[in-house]
Design a protein around this motif. Structure first.
Motif, PDB file in Angstrom:
ATOM      1  N   ARG A   6      -6.814 -19.050  17.754  1.00  0.00           N
ATOM      2  CA  ARG A   6      -7.450 -19.347  18.996  1.00  0.00           C
ATOM      3  C   ARG A   6      -8.794 -20.184  18.730  1.00  0.00           C
ATOM      4  O   ARG A   6      -9.020 -21.209  19.209  1.00  0.00           O
ATOM      5  CB  ARG A   6      -8.108 -18.354  19.798  1.00  0.00           C
ATOM      6  CG  ARG A   6      -8.895 -18.527  20.894  1.00  0.00           C
ATOM      7  CD  ARG A   6      -8.330 -19.282  22.055  1.00  0.00           C
ATOM      8  NE  ARG A   6      -9.304 -19.359  23.254  1.00  0.00           N
ATOM      9  CZ  ARG A   6      -9.064 -20.445  24.106  1.00  0.00           C
ATOM     10  NH1 ARG A   6      -7.964 -21.164  23.970  1.00  0.00           N
ATOM     11  NH2 ARG A   6      -9.868 -20.434  25.298  1.00  0.00           N
ATOM     12  N   ILE A  10      -9.341 -24.356  19.671  1.00  0.00           N
ATOM     13  CA  ILE A  10     -10.528 -24.748  20.246  1.00  0.00           C
ATOM     14  C   ILE A  10     -11.044 -25.966  19.646  1.00  0.00           C
ATOM     15  O   ILE A  10     -11.360 -26.990  19.909  1.00  0.00           O
ATOM     16  CB  ILE A  10     -11.746 -23.693  20.195  1.00  0.00           C
ATOM     17  CG1 ILE A  10     -11.188 -22.478  21.285  1.00  0.00           C
ATOM     18  CG2 ILE A  10     -12.763 -24.261  20.668  1.00  0.00           C
ATOM     19  CD1 ILE A  10     -12.256 -21.356  21.291  1.00  0.00           C
ATOM     20  N   HIS A  14     -10.630 -29.977  21.196  1.00  0.00           N
ATOM     21  CA  HIS A  14     -11.751 -30.705  21.404  1.00  0.00           C
ATOM     22  C   HIS A  14     -12.475 -31.623  20.548  1.00  0.00           C
ATOM     23  O   HIS A  14     -12.867 -32.749  21.023  1.00  0.00           O
ATOM     24  CB  HIS A  14     -12.923 -29.483  21.920  1.00  0.00           C
ATOM     25  CG  HIS A  14     -12.725 -29.027  22.949  1.00  0.00           C
ATOM     26  ND1 HIS A  14     -12.502 -29.288  24.328  1.00  0.00           N
ATOM     27  CD2 HIS A  14     -12.343 -27.415  23.141  1.00  0.00           C
ATOM     28  CE1 HIS A  14     -12.145 -28.257  25.132  1.00  0.00           C
ATOM     29  NE2 HIS A  14     -11.838 -27.265  24.353  1.00  0.00           N
ATOM     30  N   LEU A  31     -19.188 -27.479  25.676  1.00  0.00           N
ATOM     31  CA  LEU A  31     -18.140 -27.218  26.069  1.00  0.00           C
ATOM     32  C   LEU A  31     -17.238 -26.259  24.976  1.00  0.00           C
ATOM     33  O   LEU A  31     -16.807 -25.151  25.093  1.00  0.00           O
ATOM     34  CB  LEU A  31     -17.063 -28.183  26.519  1.00  0.00           C
ATOM     35  CG  LEU A  31     -15.579 -27.783  27.099  1.00  0.00           C
ATOM     36  CD1 LEU A  31     -15.962 -26.617  28.128  1.00  0.00           C
ATOM     37  CD2 LEU A  31     -14.676 -28.829  27.380  1.00  0.00           C
ATOM     38  N   MET A  32     -17.476 -26.858  23.655  1.00  0.00           N
ATOM     39  CA  MET A  32     -16.999 -26.008  22.527  1.00  0.00           C
ATOM     40  C   MET A  32     -17.778 -25.004  22.283  1.00  0.00           C
ATOM     41  O   MET A  32     -17.201 -23.544  22.067  1.00  0.00           O
ATOM     42  CB  MET A  32     -17.315 -26.896  21.293  1.00  0.00           C
ATOM     43  CG  MET A  32     -16.246 -28.073  21.239  1.00  0.00           C
ATOM     44  SD  MET A  32     -16.549 -29.120  19.838  1.00  0.00           S
ATOM     45  CE  MET A  32     -16.432 -28.241  18.357  1.00  0.00           C
ATOM     46  N   THR A  34     -19.351 -23.323  24.634  1.00  0.00           N
ATOM     47  CA  THR A  34     -19.123 -22.345  25.705  1.00  0.00           C
ATOM     48  C   THR A  34     -17.630 -21.558  25.539  1.00  0.00           C
ATOM     49  O   THR A  34     -17.463 -20.411  25.753  1.00  0.00           O
ATOM     50  CB  THR A  34     -19.017 -23.164  26.973  1.00  0.00           C
ATOM     51  OG1 THR A  34     -20.035 -23.639  27.411  1.00  0.00           O
ATOM     52  CG2 THR A  34     -18.653 -22.187  28.179  1.00  0.00           C
ATOM     53  N   GLU A  35     -16.870 -22.189  25.013  1.00  0.00           N
ATOM     54  CA  GLU A  35     -15.569 -21.464  24.722  1.00  0.00           C
ATOM     55  C   GLU A  35     -15.486 -20.716  23.606  1.00  0.00           C
ATOM     56  O   GLU A  35     -15.003 -19.501  23.689  1.00  0.00           O
ATOM     57  CB  GLU A  35     -14.369 -22.611  24.433  1.00  0.00           C
ATOM     58  CG  GLU A  35     -14.103 -23.523  25.635  1.00  0.00           C
ATOM     59  CD  GLU A  35     -12.799 -23.877  26.052  1.00  0.00           C
ATOM     60  OE1 GLU A  35     -11.650 -23.411  24.945  1.00  0.00           O
ATOM     61  OE2 GLU A  35     -12.440 -24.590  26.692  1.00  0.00           O
ATOM     62  N   GLU A  37     -17.961 -18.963  23.169  1.00  0.00           N
ATOM     63  CA  GLU A  37     -18.902 -17.691  23.351  1.00  0.00           C
ATOM     64  C   GLU A  37     -18.077 -16.909  24.029  1.00  0.00           C
ATOM     65  O   GLU A  37     -18.075 -15.717  24.271  1.00  0.00           O
ATOM     66  CB  GLU A  37     -20.220 -18.269  24.095  1.00  0.00           C
ATOM     67  CG  GLU A  37     -21.105 -18.757  23.031  1.00  0.00           C
ATOM     68  CD  GLU A  37     -22.558 -19.407  24.135  1.00  0.00           C
ATOM     69  OE1 GLU A  37     -23.665 -19.694  23.479  1.00  0.00           O
ATOM     70  OE2 GLU A  37     -22.251 -19.646  25.480  1.00  0.00           O
ATOM     71  N   GLU A  38     -17.052 -17.411  24.939  1.00  0.00           N
ATOM     72  CA  GLU A  38     -16.174 -16.910  25.823  1.00  0.00           C
ATOM     73  C   GLU A  38     -15.165 -15.952  24.991  1.00  0.00           C
ATOM     74  O   GLU A  38     -14.898 -14.861  25.252  1.00  0.00           O
ATOM     75  CB  GLU A  38     -15.434 -17.832  26.591  1.00  0.00           C
ATOM     76  CG  GLU A  38     -16.284 -18.369  27.759  1.00  0.00           C
ATOM     77  CD  GLU A  38     -15.530 -19.307  28.629  1.00  0.00           C
ATOM     78  OE1 GLU A  38     -14.459 -19.789  28.291  1.00  0.00           O
ATOM     79  OE2 GLU A  38     -16.067 -19.728  29.649  1.00  0.00           O
ATOM     80  N   THR A  39     -14.835 -16.688  23.888  1.00  0.00           N
ATOM     81  CA  THR A  39     -13.854 -16.127  22.842  1.00  0.00           C
ATOM     82  C   THR A  39     -14.627 -14.948  22.086  1.00  0.00           C
ATOM     83  O   THR A  39     -13.962 -13.783  22.242  1.00  0.00           O
ATOM     84  CB  THR A  39     -13.304 -17.129  21.633  1.00  0.00           C
ATOM     85  OG1 THR A  39     -12.706 -18.148  22.267  1.00  0.00           O
ATOM     86  CG2 THR A  39     -12.285 -16.278  20.733  1.00  0.00           C
ATOM     87  N   LYS A  42     -14.620 -11.988  24.576  1.00  0.00           N
ATOM     88  CA  LYS A  42     -13.331 -11.258  24.904  1.00  0.00           C
ATOM     89  C   LYS A  42     -13.010 -10.530  23.520  1.00  0.00           C
ATOM     90  O   LYS A  42     -12.611  -9.384  23.773  1.00  0.00           O
ATOM     91  CB  LYS A  42     -12.177 -12.473  25.031  1.00  0.00           C
ATOM     92  CG  LYS A  42     -12.487 -13.247  26.368  1.00  0.00           C
ATOM     93  CD  LYS A  42     -11.238 -14.119  26.395  1.00  0.00           C
ATOM     94  CE  LYS A  42     -11.326 -14.941  27.833  1.00  0.00           C
ATOM     95  NZ  LYS A  42     -10.295 -16.065  27.994  1.00  0.00           N
TER      96      LYS A  42
END
Length: 226
Positions: A6, A10, A14, A31-32, A34-35, A37-39, A42
Motif C-alpha cells: 500500500r 501510494i 503519485h 495528497l500524498m 493525506t493518504e 495519514e489515512e493509511t 487504518k
C-alpha cells in the motif's frame, strides 16, 4: 506485506503522476501526506482490533484453565466415591478443555506475530510521514524547478531551427536598414550656402599661398642669374 504494498503504491502512483503532469506539486505532496495519514489511521485501527481480539482470547483461556482444574477435581471426586464411569467422563471433558486451550494458544501466537508486524509497519509509516513533511517545502521547490526546466526543454524542442534562422535573418536585415537610415539622416544632398562660402574661402587662401610661393621662387631665380 499488504501494508508495505500500500505504501509503495501510494508513492509510485503519485510521484509518477507528479513527474508526468507537474501541474501542482504542492497539491500532489499534500495528497500524498493525506493518504499516508489515512493509511496510518487504518493500520492503527487494525492493530487496535487485533489487540482487542488478543484480550478476548486471554480471558477465554483463563476461563478454560479454571474449567480444566474443575474437571480434574471432579475426576478425583468421582474416583473417591467409586464412580469410575463419572471419573472417565470428567477426564474426557478435561482433555477437550485442554485441546481448546491449545487452539487458543496457537491463535495467540499468530496474533502476536501479526501485532509485531503491524507495529513495525506503523513505525515505518510514521517515519515516512515525518520525512515527507520535513522535506515538503524542498520537494515543492524541486518539483517546480523540474516543471520549469521541462517547459523550457519542450519550448526549445518544439521550436523549428529553420524558422529560428529565418527570424534571425529578418532581424539582421531590419537592423541593417536602421543603420542605413541613421546614416542617411545626416546627409542633405546639395551643399548649403555656408558650405559654399567655406569652400570659396579655402580656395582663396590656397591661391594666395600659391602666388606667394611663385614670387619667392622667381626672386630666387633672378638672384642666381646675376
Amino acid at each position: 506485506m499488504q501494508m508495505f504494498k500500500r505504501i509503495a503504491d501510494i508513492f509510485n502512483s503519485h510521484v509518477n503522476s507528479a513527474l508526468d503532469k507537474l501541474e501542482d506539486p504542492e497539491k500532489m505532496i499534500n495528497l500524498m501526506i493525506t493518504e499516508l495519514e489515512e493509511t496510518q489511521s487504518k493500520a492503527r485501527s487494525s492493530m487496535a482490533a487485533r489487540k482487542a481480539e488478543q484480550l478476548s482470547l486471554e480471558r477465554e483461556k483463563a476461563e478454560l484453565e479454571k474449567l480444566l482444574l474443575r474437571w480434574e477435581d471432579r475426576a478425583k471426586l468421582a474416583i473417591t466415591n467409586g464412580r469410575e464411569d463419572l471419573a472417565r467422563e470428567a477426564l474426557i471433558e478435561k482433555n477437550n478443555t485442554n485441546s481448546r486451550i491449545k487452539r487458543i494458544e496457537e491463535l495467540e501466537t499468530n496474533l502476536q506475530t501479526i501485532l509485531a508486524s503491524q507495529s513495525s509497519q506503523l513505525t515505518q509509516i510514521a517515519d515516512k510521514l515525518k520525512e515527507v513533511k520535513d522535506k515538503q517545502q524542498i520537494l515543492v521547490q524541486r518539483a517546480r524547478s523540474a516543471k520549469e526546466k521541462k517547459q523550457v526543454a519542450d519550448t526549445l524542442k518544439s521550436s523549428d531551427s529553420t524558422d529560428l534562422a529565418r527570424k534571425f535573418s529578418e532581424l539582421e536585415s531590419k537592423i541593417e536598414r536602421m543603420e542605413a537610415d541613421a546614416e542617411m539622416a545626416g546627409y542633405h544632398g546639395t551643399a548649403s550656402a555656408a558650405d559654399e562660402f567655406s569652400k570659396m574661402e579655402n580656395e582663396s587662401e590656397i591661391d594666395a599661398e600659391m602666388e606667394q610661393l611663385k614670387a619667392s621662387m622667381s626672386k630666387k631665380k633672378e638672384k642666381e642669374q646675376k
